[in-house]
Design a protein around this motif. Structure first.
Motif, short mmCIF file in Angstrom:
data_model
loop_
_atom_site.label_atom_id
_atom_site.label_comp_id
_atom_site.label_asym_id
_atom_site.label_seq_id
_atom_site.Cartn_x
_atom_site.Cartn_y
_atom_site.Cartn_z
N THR A 164 -16.23 -9.75 -6.11
CA THR A 164 -17.29 -9.03 -4.94
C THR A 164 -17.02 -8.80 -3.74
O THR A 164 -17.63 -8.05 -3.15
CB THR A 164 -18.57 -9.81 -5.25
OG1 THR A 164 -18.58 -11.02 -4.56
CG2 THR A 164 -19.10 -10.18 -6.85
N VAL A 165 -16.14 -9.50 -3.30
CA VAL A 165 -15.73 -9.29 -1.82
C VAL A 165 -14.31 -8.52 -1.55
O VAL A 165 -14.33 -7.34 -0.99
CB VAL A 165 -15.77 -10.49 -0.99
CG1 VAL A 165 -15.40 -10.28 0.49
CG2 VAL A 165 -17.11 -11.10 -1.03
N VAL A 166 -13.29 -9.25 -2.11
CA VAL A 166 -11.86 -8.80 -1.60
C VAL A 166 -11.64 -7.31 -2.51
O VAL A 166 -11.22 -6.63 -1.90
CB VAL A 166 -10.85 -10.12 -2.38
CG1 VAL A 166 -9.64 -9.47 -1.99
CG2 VAL A 166 -10.95 -11.20 -1.61
N VAL A 167 -11.79 -7.42 -3.64
CA VAL A 167 -11.43 -6.28 -4.65
C VAL A 167 -12.21 -5.03 -4.27
O VAL A 167 -11.46 -4.10 -3.79
CB VAL A 167 -11.68 -6.62 -6.30
CG1 VAL A 167 -11.69 -5.07 -7.05
CG2 VAL A 167 -10.81 -7.70 -6.68
N PRO A 168 -13.52 -5.18 -3.95
CA PRO A 168 -14.15 -3.81 -3.48
C PRO A 168 -13.71 -3.59 -2.09
O PRO A 168 -13.55 -2.26 -1.87
CB PRO A 168 -15.60 -4.21 -3.62
CG PRO A 168 -15.90 -5.38 -4.47
CD PRO A 168 -14.61 -6.16 -4.24
N LEU A 169 -13.46 -4.48 -1.28
CA LEU A 169 -12.93 -4.32 0.33
C LEU A 169 -11.45 -3.39 0.11
O LEU A 169 -11.38 -2.61 0.75
CB LEU A 169 -12.96 -5.55 0.84
CG LEU A 169 -12.64 -5.32 2.46
CD1 LEU A 169 -13.67 -4.96 3.28
CD2 LEU A 169 -12.35 -6.69 3.00
N ILE A 170 -10.76 -3.84 -0.86
CA ILE A 170 -9.51 -3.40 -0.79
C ILE A 170 -9.36 -1.98 -1.47
O ILE A 170 -8.74 -1.00 -0.98
CB ILE A 170 -8.32 -4.21 -1.90
CG1 ILE A 170 -8.11 -5.53 -1.19
CG2 ILE A 170 -7.10 -3.52 -2.12
CD1 ILE A 170 -7.42 -6.68 -1.95
N ILE A 171 -10.34 -1.80 -2.52
CA ILE A 171 -10.46 -0.31 -3.00
C ILE A 171 -11.07 0.48 -2.21
O ILE A 171 -10.54 1.68 -1.96
CB ILE A 171 -11.45 -0.62 -4.40
CG1 ILE A 171 -10.64 -1.31 -5.39
CG2 ILE A 171 -11.90 0.96 -4.84
CD1 ILE A 171 -11.64 -1.39 -6.63
N GLY A 172 -11.87 0.11 -1.31
CA GLY A 172 -12.59 1.01 -0.31
C GLY A 172 -11.38 1.27 1.05
O GLY A 172 -11.42 2.37 1.26
N GLN A 173 -10.51 0.43 1.19
CA GLN A 173 -9.35 0.74 2.14
C GLN A 173 -8.38 1.77 1.35
O GLN A 173 -7.80 2.57 2.15
CB GLN A 173 -8.53 -0.55 2.42
CG GLN A 173 -9.48 -1.53 3.36
CD GLN A 173 -9.17 -0.86 4.71
OE1 GLN A 173 -8.27 -1.06 5.33
NE2 GLN A 173 -10.32 -0.34 5.36
N ILE A 174 -8.11 1.46 0.18
CA ILE A 174 -7.45 2.53 -0.34
C ILE A 174 -8.07 3.83 -0.52
O ILE A 174 -7.25 4.92 -0.26
CB ILE A 174 -7.03 2.06 -2.08
CG1 ILE A 174 -6.24 0.64 -2.01
CG2 ILE A 174 -6.35 2.92 -2.88
CD1 ILE A 174 -6.01 0.08 -3.37
N VAL A 175 -9.07 4.15 -0.95
CA VAL A 175 -9.71 5.22 -1.04
C VAL A 175 -9.94 5.74 0.39
O VAL A 175 -9.70 7.05 0.68
CB VAL A 175 -11.37 5.08 -1.47
CG1 VAL A 175 -11.94 6.57 -1.56
CG2 VAL A 175 -11.26 4.67 -2.98
N ARG A 176 -9.96 5.05 1.46
CA ARG A 176 -10.00 5.68 2.80
C ARG A 176 -8.84 6.51 3.22
O ARG A 176 -8.88 7.29 3.90
CB ARG A 176 -10.36 4.54 3.77
CG ARG A 176 -10.52 4.78 5.14
CD ARG A 176 -10.64 3.58 6.06
NE ARG A 176 -10.32 4.08 7.64
CZ ARG A 176 -11.25 4.73 8.15
NH1 ARG A 176 -12.54 4.89 7.69
NH2 ARG A 176 -11.15 5.03 9.51
N ARG A 177 -7.69 5.87 2.61
CA ARG A 177 -6.43 6.41 2.98
C ARG A 177 -6.31 7.81 2.65
O ARG A 177 -5.68 8.72 3.02
CB ARG A 177 -5.30 5.70 2.49
CG ARG A 177 -4.92 4.32 3.01
CD ARG A 177 -3.96 3.62 2.21
NE ARG A 177 -3.66 2.51 2.79
CZ ARG A 177 -2.56 2.37 3.86
NH1 ARG A 177 -1.87 3.36 4.15
NH2 ARG A 177 -2.07 1.06 4.23
#
Length: 333
Positions: A164-177
């Protein structure tokens, strides 16, 4: 300022009043197991959305910088896990000579030992515009640190925090790129989105509070406990503000915002399982749980009400600091 303009500006405060009123009228809608299924929609979907939102809105450099801000992390963790429980213990020595139920006082002591929650401190920090990256790290780290050293199943805590924290944060960072240019051009209302999620959390939290039979205390005890909890929260928020804004503290106004919320908020999600394990078999478990059950909605309500005030302070402080750092114009002779 016209009425509509005023309502538009204060929509969040109005929203708090409306969701609490709705929860009071029909708490069964938002309780665990109810039609909204908050054990899924809030615990997993809403919290994941918060951190996906954070991953999209935060620059990678900000996350990296927050990770290396050791002084801030030490301040939050020491205040949360050492100063807070010690101060509560000393305060309870005074309260022990009063007629307040001793099991309620034990419950207050356990509140002091709880880690920060994963979601509310982050949302409130974001709503103000504070150091969101630092809030994310300290909220997750505090829960992980205390959970891994307690009787609560370690794998359960780790897997929930990770998903609920790490995975969504990483996905958000990837999408942001991939959509970085679009984000900088359109500037989506990330703060408003987080505030709407917070209203959902406030609604389901108060549904649980109003529907909980464990809080069926006599009015005197209930009023006293609520007063003590709000007093403790206000006092500790003020203390963290004083400590983090000293001249030699080196914390920015945005850091102070994260410190205020992360240092004073306590986790209900981790707290209730811990209480059930530590006090298993106690006939007074329901009374011991009451302070934490009250502290959780109280911290969200108080923090939400203080968002405009803290935001106003932070913005004015940032402007003042910016002016002091500007080079002075040379004096003409």
């Amino acid at each position: 300022m016209g009425l509509l303009e005023r309502l538009r500006k204060e929509w969040f405060i109005l929203g708090i009043v409306l969701v609490i009123a709705a929860a009071r009228l029909e708490p069964a809608v938002g309780v665990k197991g109810g039609p909204l299924k908050p054990e899924i929609t809030i615990t997993y979907i809403a919290v994941s959305a918060i951190f996906f939102n954070s991953g999209l809105s935060l620059k990678t450099e900000e996350l990296t910088s927050a990770l290396m801000h050791v002084k801030l992390h030490l301040f939050v963790q020491i205040f949360t896990l050492v100063f807070f429980p010690t101060a509560i213990w000393l305060f309870l020595q005074l309260l022990s000579i009063t007629p307040i139920n001793e099991w309620l006082l034990k419950g207050l002591q356990t509140v002091g030992c709880m880690p920060p929650p994963v979601s509310s401190a982050v949302i409130l920090t974001k709503a103000v515009g504070g150091n969101e990256a630092a809030a994310i790290f300290n909220s997750a780290f505090g829960s992980f640190l205390l959970g891994s050293s307690s009787s609560v199943p370690f794998t359960s805590i780790f897997s929930q925090l990770f998903m609920t924290v790490v995975v969504p944060l990483i996905i958000g960072q990837i999408v942001r790129r991939y959509i970085k240019d679009w984000l900088e051009r359109k500037k989506p209302p990330f703060g408003t989105i987080s505030s709407c999620v917070l209203l959902m959390i406030i609604y389901t939290t108060f549904c649980d509070t109003f529907a909980n039979p464990n809080i069926d205390l006599d009015k005197f005890s209930l009023i006293i406990i609520v007063f003590i909890i709000f007093s403790v929260q206000m006092s500790f928020m003020f203390l963290t503000f004083l400590f983090s804004t000293r001249n030699n503290s080196s914390f920015t106004p945005a850091d102070t915002v994260a410190i205020i919320f992360c240092s004073t908020h306590k986790s209900l999600t981790l707290g209730i399982p811990m209480l059930k394990i530590v006090f298993a078999g106690y006939e007074h478990l329901s009374l011991i749980s009451v302070p934490l059950l009250i502290y959780h909605p109280a911290q969200i309500l108080l923090g939400s009400l203080l968002v405009p005030t803290i935001k106003s302070w932070m913005v004015s402080r940032q402007k003042a600091l910016k002016l002091t750092r500007q080079p002075k114009a040379p004096v003409k002779v």
